[in-house]
Write a protein that holds these residues in place. Structure first.
Motif: not given
Length: 266
Positions: A215-230, A239-242, A251-260
């Motif tokens: 998920a961190q890699c895909l967030l970075r690909r989308a142009g949103i920094s999640p911090g490190g890929i750790d 914060r990046a997920v939201k 829905v901004v719930d901070g959880m990565l479910g099927p839709r996210s």
């Protein structure tokens, strides 16, 4: 940033400064209590006491925290030395010194706080009262000895508890945290980072592992920094997920479910 209970107003300023510095290092490193326990060898309950200001951490715990957060341990240990002196003084309690009585009167007691090495003032003996003075001196000396013995027992008990907790870290230290590399590719119309084999399992704040790294890699690909890929779902990743969910109209719930996941891979 983690939410902590407010520190007691009675906490010594030196101890308060040490606890606040420990909290800063934990938050800056995006560490959960479970991460601290796994990487330092001290239990979650121990770290809750250290970060809550109810127990003074040992030097070894501070050195381990400095190591995993890449911090110079020298200033932290110097602050610990100052806090340790005030901590020992804070745990010394009040003892009761009996008041000498005259014949026919009942003995009364009043609290007398003993600070540092206790030296009893010289009392000029009064005719007929020497036995009472000697008795008073003996009772006070016994009380001081009991307080000293109690403090020693508490210190030994705490050291033994910490030693028992610190025994298992040999296995935890032998297995370093895994490293992840993003290999962004397009497979059958979906983006993949090549880490979790295309799984779309639900992950939430505090989770760890390959799914989080994907998920961190895909967030970075989308142009949103999640911090490190750790592989740690910490505050920056949350914060990046939201931010991504808000941008994608989810829905901004901070959880990565099927839709996210579907939006991330789309």
């Amino acid at each position: 940033m983690s939410r902590y209970k407010a520190l007691s107003d009675e906490l010594d300023p030196c101890v308060r400064q040490l606890v606040e510095r420990l909290r800063q290092l934990k938050d800056h490193g995006e560490l959960t209590m479970r991460h601290l326990a796994a990487k330092t060898g001290y239990s979650v309950k121990s770290w809750e006491r250290y970060l809550g200001g109810t127990s003074l951490p040992p030097r070894e715990a501070l050195e381990a925290l400095a190591r995993i957060t890449g911090t110079d341990p020298v200033p932290l240990l110097a602050l610990h030395e100052i806090a340790a002196d005030t901590w020992v003084g804070r745990r010394a309690g009040a003892v009761v010194e009996p008041r000498p009585t005259t014949q026919g009167q009942e003995q009364e007691q009043e609290p007398v706080t003993l600070i540092g090495p206790t030296t009893l003032p010289a009392i000029a003996p009064t005719p007929g009262r020497f036995p009472h003075i000697a008795l008073t001196t003996g009772v006070v000396a016994l009380a001081v000895a009991l307080v000293a013995a109690l403090l020693l027992m508490l210190r030994l008990d705490e050291d033994m508890t910490q030693a028992a907790v610190a025994a298992p870290p040999s296995t935890a230290a032998a297995s370093p945290s895994p490293s992840y590399t993003c290999r962004i590719t397009r497979i059958d119309g979906s983006w993949s980072a090549g880490i979790n084999r295309g799984r779309n399992d639900e992950i939430v704040y505090g989770a760890t592992g390959a799914d989080v790294a994907e998920a961190q890699c895909l967030l970075r690909r989308a142009g949103i920094s999640p911090g490190g890929i750790d592989g740690m779902f910490g505050p920056l990743t949350l914060r990046a997920v939201k931010t991504f969910q808000q941008r994608a109209g989810l829905v901004v719930d901070g959880m990565l479910g099927p839709r996210s996941w579907k939006a991330l891979r789309g």
